[in-house]
Design an enzyme around this catalytic site. Structure first.
Site, mmCIF file in Angstrom:
data_model
loop_
_atom_site.group_PDB
_atom_site.id
_atom_site.type_symbol
_atom_site.label_atom_id
_atom_site.label_comp_id
_atom_site.label_asym_id
_atom_site.label_seq_id
_atom_site.Cartn_x
_atom_site.Cartn_y
_atom_site.Cartn_z
ATOM 1 N N ARG A 17 0.866 -1.184 0.000
ATOM 2 C CA ARG A 17 0.000 0.000 0.000
ATOM 3 C C ARG A 17 0.897 1.227 0.000
ATOM 4 O O ARG A 17 1.961 1.234 0.624
ATOM 5 C CB ARG A 17 -0.901 0.038 1.241
ATOM 6 C CG ARG A 17 -2.096 -0.890 1.189
ATOM 7 C CD ARG A 17 -3.164 -0.438 0.175
ATOM 8 N NE ARG A 17 -4.319 -1.317 0.170
ATOM 9 C CZ ARG A 17 -4.478 -2.379 -0.624
ATOM 10 N NH1 ARG A 17 -3.556 -2.694 -1.512
ATOM 11 N NH2 ARG A 17 -5.585 -3.111 -0.561
ATOM 12 N N GLU A 27 -2.814 7.922 -3.959
ATOM 13 C CA GLU A 27 -3.393 7.411 -5.210
ATOM 14 C C GLU A 27 -4.918 7.557 -5.289
ATOM 15 O O GLU A 27 -5.486 7.435 -6.375
ATOM 16 C CB GLU A 27 -3.025 5.931 -5.404
ATOM 17 C CG GLU A 27 -3.704 4.985 -4.433
ATOM 18 C CD GLU A 27 -3.314 3.509 -4.632
ATOM 19 O OE1 GLU A 27 -2.119 3.213 -4.769
ATOM 20 O OE2 GLU A 27 -4.234 2.672 -4.631
ATOM 21 N N HIS A 43 -1.475 0.412 -9.569
ATOM 22 C CA HIS A 43 -2.108 -0.515 -8.613
ATOM 23 C C HIS A 43 -2.741 -1.691 -9.373
ATOM 24 O O HIS A 43 -3.962 -1.909 -9.316
ATOM 25 C CB HIS A 43 -3.164 0.214 -7.766
ATOM 26 C CG HIS A 43 -3.533 -0.530 -6.509
ATOM 27 N ND1 HIS A 43 -3.862 0.093 -5.331
ATOM 28 C CD2 HIS A 43 -3.620 -1.861 -6.245
ATOM 29 C CE1 HIS A 43 -4.148 -0.809 -4.407
ATOM 30 N NE2 HIS A 43 -4.012 -2.009 -4.943
HETATM 31 P P1 NAD Z 1 -1.182 -11.369 4.878
HETATM 32 O O1 NAD Z 1 -2.110 -10.898 5.954
HETATM 33 O O2 NAD Z 1 -1.250 -12.793 4.440
HETATM 34 O O3 NAD Z 1 0.334 -11.051 5.286
HETATM 35 C C1 NAD Z 1 0.753 -9.842 5.844
HETATM 36 C C2 NAD Z 1 1.975 -10.129 6.695
HETATM 37 O O4 NAD Z 1 2.470 -8.867 7.146
HETATM 38 C C3 NAD Z 1 1.677 -10.981 7.940
HETATM 39 O O5 NAD Z 1 2.569 -12.073 8.013
HETATM 40 C C4 NAD Z 1 1.876 -10.018 9.092
HETATM 41 O O6 NAD Z 1 2.373 -10.659 10.273
HETATM 42 C C5 NAD Z 1 2.910 -9.068 8.487
HETATM 43 N N1 NAD Z 1 3.038 -7.817 9.202
HETATM 44 C C6 NAD Z 1 2.108 -7.131 9.918
HETATM 45 N N2 NAD Z 1 2.657 -6.054 10.466
HETATM 46 C C7 NAD Z 1 3.964 -6.042 10.132
HETATM 47 C C8 NAD Z 1 5.054 -5.164 10.400
HETATM 48 N N3 NAD Z 1 4.916 -4.096 11.192
HETATM 49 N N4 NAD Z 1 6.253 -5.462 9.855
HETATM 50 C C9 NAD Z 1 6.424 -6.555 9.080
HETATM 51 N N5 NAD Z 1 5.434 -7.427 8.786
HETATM 52 C C10 NAD Z 1 4.221 -7.163 9.301
HETATM 53 O O7 NAD Z 1 -1.459 -10.383 3.658
HETATM 54 P P2 NAD Z 1 -1.127 -10.644 2.107
HETATM 55 O O8 NAD Z 1 -2.253 -11.361 1.462
HETATM 56 O O9 NAD Z 1 0.246 -11.213 1.974
HETATM 57 O O10 NAD Z 1 -1.174 -9.149 1.543
HETATM 58 C C11 NAD Z 1 -0.268 -8.163 2.012
HETATM 59 C C12 NAD Z 1 -0.727 -6.799 1.550
HETATM 60 O O11 NAD Z 1 -0.580 -6.682 0.136
HETATM 61 C C13 NAD Z 1 -2.233 -6.511 1.772
HETATM 62 O O12 NAD Z 1 -2.498 -6.055 3.085
HETATM 63 C C14 NAD Z 1 -2.529 -5.456 0.748
HETATM 64 O O13 NAD Z 1 -2.362 -4.183 1.322
HETATM 65 C C15 NAD Z 1 -1.455 -5.681 -0.323
HETATM 66 N N6 NAD Z 1 -2.030 -6.107 -1.611
HETATM 67 C C16 NAD Z 1 -1.754 -5.373 -2.713
HETATM 68 C C17 NAD Z 1 -2.266 -5.756 -3.948
HETATM 69 C C18 NAD Z 1 -1.971 -4.983 -5.222
HETATM 70 O O14 NAD Z 1 -2.643 -5.191 -6.236
HETATM 71 N N7 NAD Z 1 -0.964 -4.127 -5.259
HETATM 72 C C19 NAD Z 1 -3.094 -6.876 -4.033
HETATM 73 C C20 NAD Z 1 -3.340 -7.616 -2.880
HETATM 74 C C21 NAD Z 1 -2.804 -7.220 -1.659
#
Ligand code: NAD
Length: 329
Positions: free
Chosen positions: A233, A262, A294
């Protein structure tokens, strides 16, 4: 049951219809949800929203007044939802926790390869009949140190792919993931990851704790030729600090699929307008920055999976067995 689907894109309509059950009426609204458009939800029981939709306190309160009982998000991230407002209004919120982590992880790798091998510049040069190589010297990923911030669904797939490039994998996440360790990931401290990584890829959610996790202090610890990849994000990176960092380090790179401001820019066509966001214009002008709109999620696999899980969420609401909830009363 009537469901109003805001910010609907042409590419997703057929998938949403495919997985819809016969007793649902889907109302497709192209406009994003905001205080100006919220009344379009009148008469529906549920709303279906995208990352562009404004789910602030006033909008959620108005939705409740209009009779909306649940909101199901067509996204994994829910940083755009005011959860206090959901609680206050007893509004059920569901999302799609995992649809195609492979799609987002592959896109992060695409950004890395595009920059490490100067693909955009090479294409531009060739389109101008410039076939010289001097400005296209790249680097191999073998033995590069990759720092992964967040090793959940997407970070894990990213680790698996990067293992195939023979990279050295390091991660920072408060929760350690055994699958990642099996791919050779070594967990380390946040500072150590910043100080030693050649490439840093962000895969944590945007929360109050992770807002500006990459700020001026964090950047000051990175090496001069670091490549920063953000498919998470926009708010994870302090854009105001990123600009001088990239200006002063011509060997550093940033691959950004998301941008902090964005909301009123992405997912719309502004090609006939003069943009006024000076930070975005500056980023756009830097040769060591690659920006995409995005779109890391945007594969047929993802869109089909999002539509299917969204319809499962709606059915679960109907039979009282809420699944994939972020909030339920
Ligand atoms: P997820 O919940 O499976 O994994 C997120 C991980 O981040 C977890 O392991 C959590 O423990 C960790 N985390 C939380 N706080 C943290 C910190 N302070 N430091 C380090 N790690 C930390 O989520 P995911 O499915 O892997 O998705 C991750 C992110 O990707 C989503 O939250 C979303 O914002 C983003 N995303 C972007 C797109 C895109 O099109 N660009 C698409 C899907 C998701």
């Amino acid at each position: 049951m009537k469901i109003t689907i805001f910010s609907v894109n042409e590419y997703e309509k057929s998938y949403l219809n495919k997985f819809n059950s016969e007793d649902n009426e889907l109302i497709f609204i192209k406009e994003k949800l905001s205080l100006n458009t919220v009344n379009l939800a009148k008469g529906s029981t549920g709303c279906c929203c995208f990352v562009t939709d404004d789910l602030c306190n006033d909008v959620i309160t108005k939705l409740k007044q209009l009779g909306i009982q649940f909101i199901t998000l067509r996204s994994a991230g829910y940083d755009h939802v005011n959860l206090l407002a959901a609680k206050k209004n007893q509004m059920v919120i569901m999302h799609v926790p995992k649809y195609s982590p492979q799609s987002i992880a592959e896109f992060a790798v695409a950004l890395i390869l595009a920059m490490s091998r100067h693909l955009i510049k090479a294409h531009t040069n060739v389109s101008k009949n410039d076939f010289t190589l001097d400005s296209l010297l790249g680097f191999s990923l073998q033995n590069k140190r990759i720092g992964i911030i967040g090793t959940g669904n997407i970070g894990t797939v990213f680790a698996r792919i990067m293992q195939g490039f023979n990279c050295l994998l390091y991660a920072y996440d408060p929760i350690r993931n055994e699958e990642c360790k099996a791919y050779g990931v070594k967990y380390t401290s946040f500072d150590h990851l910043l100080e030693t990584s050649d490439i840093i890829s962000l895969h944590c959610p945007l929360t109050p704790e992770t807002h500006h996790i990459i700020n001026a202090t964090a950047m000051s610890k990175m090496n001069d030729s670091v490549m920063l990849i953000n498919t998470g994000r926009g708010g994870l990176i302090d854009t105001t600090a990123l600009i001088p960092f990239l200006k002063n380090r011509s060997n550093a790179y940033a691959g950004l699929d998301v941008y902090e401001h964005e909301r009123n820019l992405f997912f719309q066509n502004h090609s006939e307008e003069l943009l006024t966001d000076t930070e975005f214009l500056t980023l756009q002008s830097l040769p060591n920055v690659l920006i995409t709109p995005h779109m890391a999620f945007l594969t047929t696999d993802s869109v089909e999976s999002i539509a299917s899980i969204t319809m499962e969420n709606i059915e679960s609401y109907k039979n009282g067995k809420y699944i994939n909830t972020i909030f339920y009363p």
